[in-house]
Design a protein around this motif. Structure first.
Motif, short mmCIF file in Angstrom:
data_model
loop_
_atom_site.label_atom_id
_atom_site.label_comp_id
_atom_site.label_asym_id
_atom_site.label_seq_id
_atom_site.Cartn_x
_atom_site.Cartn_y
_atom_site.Cartn_z
N GLY A 84 26.96 -14.00 -37.21
CA GLY A 84 26.50 -13.94 -35.82
C GLY A 84 27.67 -13.71 -34.89
N THR A 111 29.19 -14.31 -30.57
CA THR A 111 29.06 -14.99 -29.29
C THR A 111 30.13 -14.46 -28.36
OG1 THR A 111 28.85 -17.16 -28.23
CG2 THR A 111 30.64 -16.90 -29.83
N ASP A 159 24.70 -16.20 -31.86
CA ASP A 159 23.50 -15.60 -31.29
C ASP A 159 22.44 -15.31 -32.35
OD1 ASP A 159 24.76 -13.62 -32.66
OD2 ASP A 159 24.69 -12.11 -31.05
N ARG A 160 22.39 -16.15 -33.39
CA ARG A 160 21.44 -15.89 -34.47
C ARG A 160 20.83 -17.20 -34.95
NH1 ARG A 160 23.27 -11.36 -38.55
NH2 ARG A 160 23.64 -10.52 -36.47
N SER A 185 18.53 -16.74 -40.56
CA SER A 185 18.46 -15.30 -40.36
C SER A 185 19.40 -14.60 -41.33
CB SER A 185 18.84 -14.94 -38.92
OG SER A 185 17.95 -15.51 -37.99
N ALA A 197 22.35 -12.28 -42.80
CA ALA A 197 23.68 -11.90 -42.31
C ALA A 197 23.83 -10.39 -42.36
CB ALA A 197 24.76 -12.57 -43.16
N ASP A 198 24.64 -9.85 -41.48
CA ASP A 198 24.91 -8.41 -41.45
C ASP A 198 26.05 -8.07 -42.42
OD1 ASP A 198 22.99 -8.02 -39.53
OD2 ASP A 198 24.41 -8.04 -37.86
N ARG A 249 21.73 -5.86 -44.82
CA ARG A 249 21.60 -7.27 -44.47
C ARG A 249 21.33 -8.05 -45.75
NH1 ARG A 249 18.76 -5.02 -39.95
NH2 ARG A 249 19.92 -5.37 -38.03
#
Length: 254
Positions: free
Chosen positions: A189, A191, A210-211, A215, A217-218, A228
């Motif tokens: 994430g 910020t 911001d995740r 969720s 991960a990229d 992802r």
């Protein structure tokens, strides 16, 4: 000596500076109070520094960011170690040039502010003044022409559909690139933090990203989102299980 800025130049510089301000690591929150010719730019003092970079594409020109002593000291004494001004200001330069559309930014160079302003002045550039509580914290300058870079006369443009061959006549294939090393990054994430918040970090501080929890991960290759996945543990090491392949160009990195 002219102290006026044309309407077009004011518009371009204002838009570029407003965008760059959102990622500029200032020592205190600031705002743009004026746009002036480079010749009339305020002096930020002997300890200020400037980072400039050329860009080309839809427009050719130079973008400059000048920071004052307080911001420079904050970068040099950050909790993660001294930050190179060229690296720390690169996002601001990139964001400013992105407002012009279709331009590629070259590597940044640290310079004396007077030298950077003189280069902008010679190209008819203008500067946005960033103030906080009556004190000038930074300058964001831009000088450009309306003509894109000319193609080199020695580089012919192949006709549509024509095969592209190497200088030896052999066809270009992906086999040539298979052993090229690339950086792979897994991002949980992001910020945004002010320099003030960054300097306040201590062991035990919690930085909110911001995740949402859980969720995916990229997975980025050289900064480009390609997939992802979910974080797992393999033999006591972190790993990532790919759950989705991202179609190139479908989701640009924010």
């Amino acid at each position: 000596m002219s102290t006026a800025v044309s309407t077009d130049a004011r518009t371009y510089v204002s838009q570029a500076a407003e965008a760059a301000l959102s990622v500029l690591p200032l020592s205190a929150p600031g705002s743009i109070t004026d746009v002036v010719p480079a010749s009339a730019a305020p002096d930020l003092g002997d300890e200020a520094t400037a980072v400039s970079a050329r860009f080309a594409g839809a427009y050719n020109g130079t973008v400059v960011v000048v920071i004052g002593e307080e911001t420079l000291n904050a970068l040099l004494t950050s909790p993660v170690g001294a930050l190179d001004p060229v690296d720390a200001l690169r996002p601001a330069l990139e964001t400013a040039v992105a407002t012009l559309g279709g331009c590629t930014l070259e590597a940044g160079v640290e310079r004396e502010p007077a030298e950077a302003m003189a280069a902008l002045q010679g190209a008819g550039g203008a500067v946005a003044v960033v103030d906080a509580a009556g004190e000038t914290l930074a300058l964001i300058g831009l000088a450009m022409t309306t003509e894109p870079a000319a193609r080199a006369a020695s580089t012919p443009v192949p006709a549509a559909g024509a095969p592209v061959a190497s200088s030896t006549g052999a066809p270009r294939t992906m086999d040539l690139l298979r052993d090229v090393q690339m950086d792979v990054t897994v991002e949980l994430g992001r910020t945004h933090m002010t320099v003030r918040d960054l300097l306040a970090l201590t062991p035990g501080s919690v930085v909110e990203l911001d995740r949402a929890a859980g969720s995916p991960a990229d997975i980025l290759v050289n900064g480009q989102l390609v997939a992802r996945g979910e974080v797992v543990v393999v033999d006591e090491d972190y790993a990532i299980r790919v759950t989705e392949i991202v179609v190139p160009g479908a989701e640009p990195i924010s």
